[in-house]
Design an enzyme around this catalytic site. Sequence first.
Site, PDB file in Angstrom:
ATOM      1  N   GLU A 165      -3.923  -9.450   3.342  1.00 55.49           N
ATOM      2  CA  GLU A 165      -4.813  -9.104   4.465  1.00 55.49           C
ATOM      3  C   GLU A 165      -6.040 -10.011   4.548  1.00 55.49           C
ATOM      4  O   GLU A 165      -6.485 -10.385   5.629  1.00 55.49           O
ATOM      5  CB  GLU A 165      -5.273  -7.649   4.355  1.00 55.49           C
ATOM      6  CG  GLU A 165      -4.205  -6.616   4.671  1.00 55.49           C
ATOM      7  CD  GLU A 165      -3.347  -6.224   3.482  1.00 55.49           C
ATOM      8  OE1 GLU A 165      -3.304  -6.980   2.487  1.00 55.49           O
ATOM      9  OE2 GLU A 165      -2.703  -5.161   3.531  1.00 55.49           O
ATOM     10  N   GLU A 172       0.834  -1.209   0.000  1.00 56.20           N
ATOM     11  CA  GLU A 172       0.000   0.000   0.000  1.00 56.20           C
ATOM     12  C   GLU A 172       0.868   1.259   0.000  1.00 56.20           C
ATOM     13  O   GLU A 172       0.565   2.238  -0.673  1.00 56.20           O
ATOM     14  CB  GLU A 172      -0.957  -0.007   1.195  1.00 56.20           C
ATOM     15  CG  GLU A 172      -2.008  -1.110   1.081  1.00 56.20           C
ATOM     16  CD  GLU A 172      -3.018  -1.053   2.212  1.00 56.20           C
ATOM     17  OE1 GLU A 172      -4.175  -0.750   1.962  1.00 56.20           O
ATOM     18  OE2 GLU A 172      -2.631  -1.326   3.359  1.00 56.20           O
TER      19      GLU A 172
HETATM   20  C1  LIG Z   1       9.946  -0.097   3.198  1.00 53.30           C
HETATM   21  C2  LIG Z   1       8.577   0.390   3.414  1.00 53.30           C
HETATM   22  C3  LIG Z   1       7.976  -0.085   4.643  1.00 53.30           C
HETATM   23  C4  LIG Z   1       6.558   0.248   4.796  1.00 53.30           C
HETATM   24  C5  LIG Z   1       5.990  -0.611   5.805  1.00 53.30           C
HETATM   25  C6  LIG Z   1       4.577  -0.380   6.044  1.00 53.30           C
HETATM   26  C7  LIG Z   1       4.157  -1.256   7.117  1.00 53.30           C
HETATM   27  C8  LIG Z   1       2.757  -1.028   7.496  1.00 53.30           C
HETATM   28  C9  LIG Z   1       2.593  -0.649   8.899  1.00 53.30           C
HETATM   29  C10 LIG Z   1       1.188  -0.236   9.173  1.00 53.30           C
HETATM   30  C11 LIG Z   1       0.271  -1.377   9.205  1.00 53.30           C
HETATM   31  C12 LIG Z   1      -1.034  -1.133   8.603  1.00 53.30           C
HETATM   32  C13 LIG Z   1      -1.763  -2.390   8.187  1.00 53.30           C
HETATM   33  C14 LIG Z   1      -0.928  -3.320   7.473  1.00 53.30           C
HETATM   34  C15 LIG Z   1      -1.351  -4.560   7.257  1.00 53.30           C
HETATM   35  C16 LIG Z   1      -0.452  -5.551   6.700  1.00 53.30           C
HETATM   36  O1  LIG Z   1       0.670  -5.331   6.383  1.00 53.30           O
HETATM   37  S1  LIG Z   1      -1.144  -7.096   6.508  1.00 53.30           S
HETATM   38  C17 LIG Z   1       0.129  -8.062   5.862  1.00 53.30           C
HETATM   39  C18 LIG Z   1       1.007  -8.604   6.927  1.00 53.30           C
HETATM   40  N1  LIG Z   1       1.992  -9.480   6.351  1.00 53.30           N
HETATM   41  C19 LIG Z   1       1.731 -10.735   6.030  1.00 53.30           C
HETATM   42  O2  LIG Z   1       0.630 -11.230   6.079  1.00 53.30           O
HETATM   43  C20 LIG Z   1       2.897 -11.578   5.668  1.00 53.30           C
HETATM   44  C21 LIG Z   1       2.852 -12.832   6.456  1.00 53.30           C
HETATM   45  N2  LIG Z   1       4.082 -13.579   6.365  1.00 53.30           N
HETATM   46  C22 LIG Z   1       4.328 -14.403   5.352  1.00 53.30           C
HETATM   47  O3  LIG Z   1       3.573 -14.544   4.410  1.00 53.30           O
HETATM   48  C23 LIG Z   1       5.582 -15.194   5.457  1.00 53.30           C
HETATM   49  O4  LIG Z   1       5.943 -15.297   6.795  1.00 53.30           O
HETATM   50  C24 LIG Z   1       6.740 -14.581   4.660  1.00 53.30           C
HETATM   51  C25 LIG Z   1       6.953 -13.137   5.022  1.00 53.30           C
HETATM   52  C26 LIG Z   1       6.444 -14.720   3.183  1.00 53.30           C
HETATM   53  C27 LIG Z   1       8.035 -15.372   4.984  1.00 53.30           C
HETATM   54  O5  LIG Z   1       7.809 -16.749   4.763  1.00 53.30           O
HETATM   55  P1  LIG Z   1       8.883 -17.849   5.249  1.00 53.30           P
HETATM   56  O6  LIG Z   1      10.204 -17.470   4.797  1.00 53.30           O
HETATM   57  O7  LIG Z   1       8.330 -19.184   4.868  1.00 53.30           O
HETATM   58  O8  LIG Z   1       8.940 -17.729   6.823  1.00 53.30           O
HETATM   59  P2  LIG Z   1       7.812 -18.024   7.900  1.00 53.30           P
HETATM   60  O9  LIG Z   1       8.137 -19.316   8.578  1.00 53.30           O
HETATM   61  O10 LIG Z   1       6.465 -17.871   7.340  1.00 53.30           O
HETATM   62  O11 LIG Z   1       8.039 -16.824   8.921  1.00 53.30           O
HETATM   63  C28 LIG Z   1       9.254 -16.707   9.656  1.00 53.30           C
HETATM   64  C29 LIG Z   1       8.942 -16.123  11.006  1.00 53.30           C
HETATM   65  O12 LIG Z   1       8.421 -14.811  10.835  1.00 53.30           O
HETATM   66  C30 LIG Z   1       7.162 -14.684  11.456  1.00 53.30           C
HETATM   67  N3  LIG Z   1       6.368 -13.768  10.658  1.00 53.30           N
HETATM   68  C31 LIG Z   1       6.276 -13.737   9.337  1.00 53.30           C
HETATM   69  N4  LIG Z   1       5.483 -12.742   8.951  1.00 53.30           N
HETATM   70  C32 LIG Z   1       5.073 -12.121  10.067  1.00 53.30           C
HETATM   71  C33 LIG Z   1       4.224 -11.023  10.308  1.00 53.30           C
HETATM   72  N5  LIG Z   1       3.694 -10.327   9.340  1.00 53.30           N
HETATM   73  N6  LIG Z   1       4.017 -10.666  11.592  1.00 53.30           N
HETATM   74  C34 LIG Z   1       4.601 -11.344  12.621  1.00 53.30           C
HETATM   75  N7  LIG Z   1       5.423 -12.397  12.428  1.00 53.30           N
HETATM   76  C35 LIG Z   1       5.636 -12.789  11.171  1.00 53.30           C
HETATM   77  C36 LIG Z   1       6.608 -16.092  11.457  1.00 53.30           C
HETATM   78  O13 LIG Z   1       5.644 -16.238  12.456  1.00 53.30           O
HETATM   79  C37 LIG Z   1       7.858 -16.901  11.734  1.00 53.30           C
HETATM   80  O14 LIG Z   1       8.108 -16.780  13.105  1.00 53.30           O
HETATM   81  P3  LIG Z   1       8.770 -17.940  13.932  1.00 53.30           P
HETATM   82  O15 LIG Z   1       7.907 -19.153  13.705  1.00 53.30           O
HETATM   83  O16 LIG Z   1       8.728 -17.482  15.337  1.00 53.30           O
HETATM   84  O17 LIG Z   1      10.132 -18.141  13.384  1.00 53.30           O
END
Ligand SMILES: CCCCCCCCCCCCC/C=C/C(=O)SCCNC(=O)CCNC(=O)[C@H](O)C(C)(C)COP(=O)(O)OP(=O)(O)OC[C@H]1O[C@@H](n2cnc3c(N)ncnc32)[C@H](O)[C@@H]1OP(=O)(O)O
Length: 724
Positions: A122, A102
């Site tokens: 989301e 976004e």
């Molecule tokens: C540079 C510009 C920056 C701008 C930033 C803006 C940020 C916005 C802030 C304001 C917020 C407003 C609302 C926003 C909403 C959203 O953003 S919703 C979307 C959130 N994100 C996701 O849904 C992504 C989810 N994660 C994944 O799909 C996958 O984890 C990955 C990122 C593709 C990585 O996959 P993989 O390598 O297979 O690793 P995993 O095993 O899945 O994950 C590793 C560990 O990381 C933890 N984790 C991953 N994503 C998140 C997350 N979004 N929040 C918290 N933790 C996360 C995951 O639990 C694993 O943890 P451990 O098991 O403890 O190792």
Amino acid sequence: VLNYASVHPPVHLLRYTVVQDISAVVRALEQGVKKADVDPAVKAVVICGTNGTFSAGADIRGFSSIQAGDRPSLASVIDLIERSEKPVVAAIEGMALGGALEVALGCHYRVAHAQAWVGLPEVTLGLLPGAGGTQRLPRLIGVPAALDLITTGKHVLAAEALKLGIIDEIMEENTIDAAIHLANKVSGQPLNSRRLSLKQVQSLPNMDAILSEALVKVKKQARGCLSPEMCVQAVKASVQLPFTEGIRKERELFNLLLSSGQAKALQYVFFAQRAAQKWTTSSGASWKTASAQPIRKVAVIGLGTMGRGIVTSLVKAKMSVVALEQDQKQLEVGARAVTSLLEREASKMPWIGQRPDACDPALLQFTLDFSVLQDADLVIEAVFEDMALKKEIFHKLSAICKPGSFLCTNTSALDIDEIASATSRPHQVIGTHFFSPAHVMKLVEIIHGRHTSPITIATAMGLAKTIGKIGVVVGNCFGFVGNRMMAPYAEQAVFLLEEGCKPKEVDQALEGFGFNLGPFRMLDLAGLDVGWRSRKGQGLTGPKLAPGTPARLRGRRRYSPLPDLLCENGRYGQKTGRGWYQYEKPGARIANPDPWLHNFLIRYRDAHHIKARFIDEEEILERCLYTLINEGFQILDDGIASDPEDIDVIYIYGYGWPKHRGGPMFYASTIGLPRILAKLQKYSEAHPDIPRMQPSAFLKKLVFLGNPPLKEWMSHAGHQSSKL
Ligand SMILES: CCCCCCCCCCCCC/C=C/C(=O)SCCNC(=O)CCNC(=O)[C@H](O)C(C)(C)COP(=O)(O)OP(=O)(O)OC[C@H]1O[C@@H](n2cnc3c(N)ncnc32)[C@H](O)[C@@H]1OP(=O)(O)O
């Protein structure tokens, strides 16, 4: 979180890392953009991430602290970026997901690395892109493509994003340099045409039809999950309303989802799925200390329904596979079935055209020769559920396979220790319970026996991950976790028929709850003969049943012979065209109520002096679901599952439990354990001959302790989890 770094003046670089503190990032982003805006030395801005990743979006754990009123802040910062008089370029490396995409959509230009990918996940977390994403994306790429991305949450690679128009440029390397170059190049040029809020959504002659078809589609797929439907409503607003009103609508829908409870359940599932990978056993073995052995060659024994699906999954993951059958005819039939499954899978994956080796037939060898298995790193036996046959095969495997080979049995209920006892290497024997159809279903229950080594568990978990499945480690007992909990659920469904329900009424209640299939449609699909064979094996029916046993009692327990009677009448479900329903022909899928069954039930009730009564939906749901949950508590207390998250992952990915309800144990925590206990007590008093309705001691203990949150349950279990 934020560096305001002067890299190549006059372009300023804003760098972001992990978005753990949502409001801190939003504030920092706001300050950075404002500072760049007023600094006369700055001519353009590039926004990028650190360590090769733009951003995976917000920390999901932070959502629970978002208040409805907080939400607009990211949206207003994105507006600020878009309104900036200086060009802002997003440099996307790694991934830009959710809020991060976004942010990129608010930038005037987007440059991405060729390996980067973007998405708005989301919806999978029970939310919608609430910082303008539902209003900007349709303006950028059109309504059909935006609907596809927003309602599914799917990720797209840079090349596809470029084709769709999300990305302006793709770079093989030096993405940030390229973004800086672009920022310099466009500095001073007019920006209005790059501001998505000022664009109109491209009009299409059939727009109304596109939107209403999208709504019908998501409603059908989502089965009560609100977020996909709200996503369509938000995109519809982008078509029908000016930008600022569309944003207002988006915010309203976002707040509704945030407070719906479904978002909490879906976010719980996200972490539960990841927690299940961090397995432990009650003896203290764990993922931390056991490492998976490399598996290059896998052998699969048996090319029935399960074996075919398992072979297909392995070949799809590019593993070298040997598939063994016992005679030429079965081998040929099995080989044809596998080939056709692989072809069907390839047609579902258009990108396979770019990867001609994806379903490489050279990876697959069909054989009748057991000795070919000797150099397999891992063998999966997938013959039918017959202990004597399985033991015979494992005895042979133990003699033939190289010393390091792991021996897996695909069983849905049988004793892993007994199978392992037929070998000289019980520490390398493990259960791998795949779910049908095995090339589609995500779940594999990984069952460790008494002697299974931690390395064997780690290797089976590693294999599951390699082939794109979700492995969950469980202990050894009849039916393990999934089928053990399914037994009281299916039992209740049949008792409800005896008492007056029709199969369709029970199915409708549970499908209304959100299951893909109600119990009777599910049993018809799986084949009623499977359970019949198992009951005969247990002496509950058939030749081993003691003469004179009352039809509806086994010992002092209530028993329903209805499923056995159906099988005795040749009604095995879909495969015979008759089961709990009737089908147009054997193998057809549409279940129609069957007058034969209706009359049969009337005669059955008459014969057993059962007075049919009206049973409402509440009772159907409570009796089926609460007995299933009750067994879950018993399983936790016994140490068969190491925590409630594991049970929930099993039910969501193996049994079609509605994800937006978070799995049976999470659901129980939302209902409240005192209510579940009270209902079970009420039903068990009315049905003292159904032991599975008696509340589990662990459930009673948790209620006595004041209904602690799910995270604390295991600290009170009889068999404490070593994850603690
Ligand atoms: C540079 C510009 C920056 C701008 C930033 C803006 C940020 C916005 C802030 C304001 C917020 C407003 C609302 C926003 C909403 C959203 O953003 S919703 C979307 C959130 N994100 C996701 O849904 C992504 C989810 N994660 C994944 O799909 C996958 O984890 C990955 C990122 C593709 C990585 O996959 P993989 O390598 O297979 O690793 P995993 O095993 O899945 O994950 C590793 C560990 O990381 C933890 N984790 C991953 N994503 C998140 C997350 N979004 N929040 C918290 N933790 C996360 C995951 O639990 C694993 O943890 P451990 O098991 O403890 O190792």
